[in-house]
Design an enzyme around this catalytic site. Structure first.
Site, PDB file in Angstrom:
ATOM      1  N   TYR A 166       0.815  -1.210   0.000  1.00 60.10           N
ATOM      2  CA  TYR A 166       0.000   0.000   0.000  1.00 60.10           C
ATOM      3  C   TYR A 166       0.853   1.266   0.000  1.00 60.10           C
ATOM      4  CZ  TYR A 166      -3.855  -3.129   0.960  1.00 60.10           C
ATOM      5  OH  TYR A 166      -4.774  -4.134   0.879  1.00 60.10           O
ATOM      6  N   LYS A 202       3.133 -14.104   5.865  1.00 63.20           N
ATOM      7  CA  LYS A 202       3.459 -15.071   4.808  1.00 63.20           C
ATOM      8  C   LYS A 202       4.985 -15.184   4.731  1.00 63.20           C
ATOM      9  CE  LYS A 202       1.828 -17.762   1.564  1.00 63.20           C
ATOM     10  NZ  LYS A 202       1.018 -18.945   1.889  1.00 63.20           N
ATOM     11  N   ASP A 245      -2.481 -17.657   5.621  1.00 61.64           N
ATOM     12  CA  ASP A 245      -3.549 -18.456   4.986  1.00 61.64           C
ATOM     13  C   ASP A 245      -4.186 -19.407   6.002  1.00 61.64           C
ATOM     14  OD1 ASP A 245      -0.859 -19.118   4.601  1.00 61.64           O
ATOM     15  OD2 ASP A 245      -1.252 -20.572   3.034  1.00 61.64           O
ATOM     16  N   ASP A 280      -5.930  -6.087   5.719  1.00 59.36           N
ATOM     17  CA  ASP A 280      -7.062  -5.568   4.947  1.00 59.36           C
ATOM     18  C   ASP A 280      -8.043  -6.703   4.671  1.00 59.36           C
ATOM     19  OD1 ASP A 280      -8.615  -3.900   3.455  1.00 59.36           O
ATOM     20  OD2 ASP A 280      -7.218  -3.657   1.798  1.00 59.36           O
TER      21      ASP A 280
END
Ligand code: NAP
Length: 488
Positions: A135, A182, A215, A239
């Site tokens: 972002y 991640k 995940d 987000d």
């Protein structure tokens, strides 16, 4: 944090009604805060669609910025970026302008709001890093058909939001903080966040700290959401999972948020301007009202905040007046009727539904020398030069090798979209016109100079169009770069 006060010692808050359903929800929150007895006064300012349409590309006019600089605290409705106006969203402008580095999104089960999770006592907070990551908005078309977005994660940015998550746990009496990343794939960017979490967790021995792959976090949130207390995560992960967590408790009508910086805090619903409901007086104002409750706690108005939260719980529990998102829009109550009922319930408390005992949050202060990482040793092992080419790897490779002849570096490998394609590995790779050529020093203990890199660039540039260069740094003996798939 300083701020501004009226002559009768009321704390001044910048009020931005926003777009679409924003003004209806913000007025509801404003009415409740006033009715709660909190010592708050308003300075109303504009941002969003009307400002873009008036020709201001940032969507945030100077008088709004000036008001926020003075008051340091904002209650805002959602802002739209109308198509064809402005490159950047006014929300992102506000977040970056005031360095609101953490986005706090609590969700808890609400009485009378039936969901597949009802009765499981969901009560968790997602703390999302709010200014870095993808972002940062640094994007380039590297070839006409290949786009790049830089994912920037700093140790400073990670440390601020992670410390805030632990401080929030203390302030709200919570026991566990999960860090969701991640890092198994993005070892340097998401890995920086994870490593920072592990380091800072040691300063909070009374809070249980766990890392979880993002995940699996999404999977666990759907399967067993009650196991989570606080989840701290990077911007894009946050987000996505915070919209997921909003849905667990009945949707965006119940999801408040706070954008927290050390100087300024901005409170708003997670939802947007919901244009199809704008001006109809049917939208659920609870998310903005609860954002107002977070604002009051931020200002130390704990009693007023608890009064409003209790009144909402009682109103929802009794279910005499329900908004359209719960009852159905054909039979739901109006936004104003619902707000009237919550105001009428001020002073009542639910026996079954509790309100946490909140304390002030200690905002992390990381400044000066602490903010910069200074290795004792650093050197450059090589360089990645990215070139645009439609040649096959077996033709491009020898050409690049020739370009490096007589220089201090040699071509180690060429990759395409992260997979090594030269020297050939036997992998079946669908190549695009975007190759990374990795050069390393022939004498691997040396330090590649900028002059040598510029000379190499000129040599490569004489044969192929290059568009991007990255040094391969080594900081205190640790590689500051990752290997390509298939590279050893
Ligand atoms: P949205 O405005 O959040 O609306 C999506 C859907 O969420 C609505 O159609 C409605 O679902 C539900 N919803 C939203 N607010 C609700 C509320 N208060 N009570 C109950 N249900 C609610 O998302 P969008 O349509 O994607 O975005 C519209 C505009 O808002 C865009 O311009 C976007 O950029 C902007 N936006 C601004 C912010 C912000 O300022 N922070 C955040 C997000 C989006 P149903 O249709 O199922 O009833």
């Amino acid at each position: 944090m300083t701020g501004a006060y009226t002559q009768d010692r009321k704390r001044l808050v910048t009020l931005i009604p926003g777009d679409g359903v924003g003004p209806e929800c913000v007025r509801a929150a404003q009415r409740l805060i006033e009715a709660s007895g909190a010592a708050v006064a308003w300075e109303e300012r504009q941002a969003g669609a009307s400002v873009f349409r008036a020709g201001l590309a940032s969507g945030v006019p100077p008088e709004t910025i000036e008001s926020i600089r003075k008051t340091r605290v904002v209650l805002k409705g959602p802002l739209e970026t109308p198509v064809g106006f402005g490159e950047k969203s006014a929300n992102v402008t506000l977040r970056k302008l005031f360095e609101t580095y953490a986005n706090i999104r609590p969700v808890r089960e609400m009485p009378g709001v039936r969901t597949p999770y009802s009765g499981r006592n969901i009560d968790l907070v997602v703390v999302r890093e709010n200014v870095e990551d993808l972002y940062a908005g640094i994007e380039h078309m590297q070839t006409p058909g290949v786009a790049q977005c830089l994912k920037l994660i700093s140790r400073l940015g990670s440390e601020k939001v992670i410390r805030l998550a632990f401080e929030l746990a203390i302030a709200e009496g919570r026991k566990r903080v999960h860090c969701a990343t991640k890092s198994n794939i993005m070892k340097l960017t998401e890995g920086t966040f994870k490593r920072t979490f592990e380091r800072i967790a040691r300063d909070y021995p009374d809070i249980e700290a766990q890392h979880i792959i993002i995940d699996n976090c999404a999977h666990q949130l759907v399967k067993r959401p009650e196991q989570f207390d606080i989840i701290v995560t990077t911007n894009m992960n946050g987000d996505i999972i915070s919209d997921l967590t909003s849905a667990l408790i009945g949707g965006l009508g119940f999801a408040p948020s706070a954008n927290i910086g050390n100087e300024v805090a901005i409170f708003e619903a997670v939802h947007g301007s919901a244009p199809k409901y704008a001006g109809k007086n049917v939208i659920n104002p609870t998310a903005v009202i609860l954002s107002g409750v977070m604002l009051l706690r931020h200002l130390g108005e704990f009693e007023a905040a608890a009064r409003i939260e209790h009144a909402i719980l009682v109103t929802l529990e009794e279910g005499k007046v329900q908004t359209g998102d719960i009852a159905g829009y054909d039979k739901g109550a109006s936004t104003t009727a619902f707000t009237d009922m919550v105001i009428a319930n001020l002073g009542r408390t639910s026996k079954r539904w509790q309100v946490r005992d909140y304390r002030p949050i200690r905002l992390p202060q990381i400044t000066g020398a602490e903010a910069v990482v200074r290795p004792a040793q650093r050197r450059t092992l090589g360089v990645d030069i990215f070139v645009e080419s439609t040649l096959a790897p077996e033709e491009l490779g020898p050409s690049i090798e020739q370009a490096a002849e007589g220089t201090p570096v040699k071509l180690k490998m060429i990759s395409n979209r992260g997979t090594k394609v030269y020297p050939p590995t036997g992998a079946i790779t669908d190549c695009v016109d975007h190759f990374r050529c990795r050069f390393i020093l022939r004498a691997p203990d040396g330090d590649l100079s900028d002059a040598a890199i510029l000379d190499l660039l000129a040599r490569v540039g004489a044969r192929h169009r290059w568009m991007h260069v990255e040094k391969l740094p080594i900081f205190d003996g640790e590689n500051g770069f990752t290997l390509a798939q298939g590279e050893d």
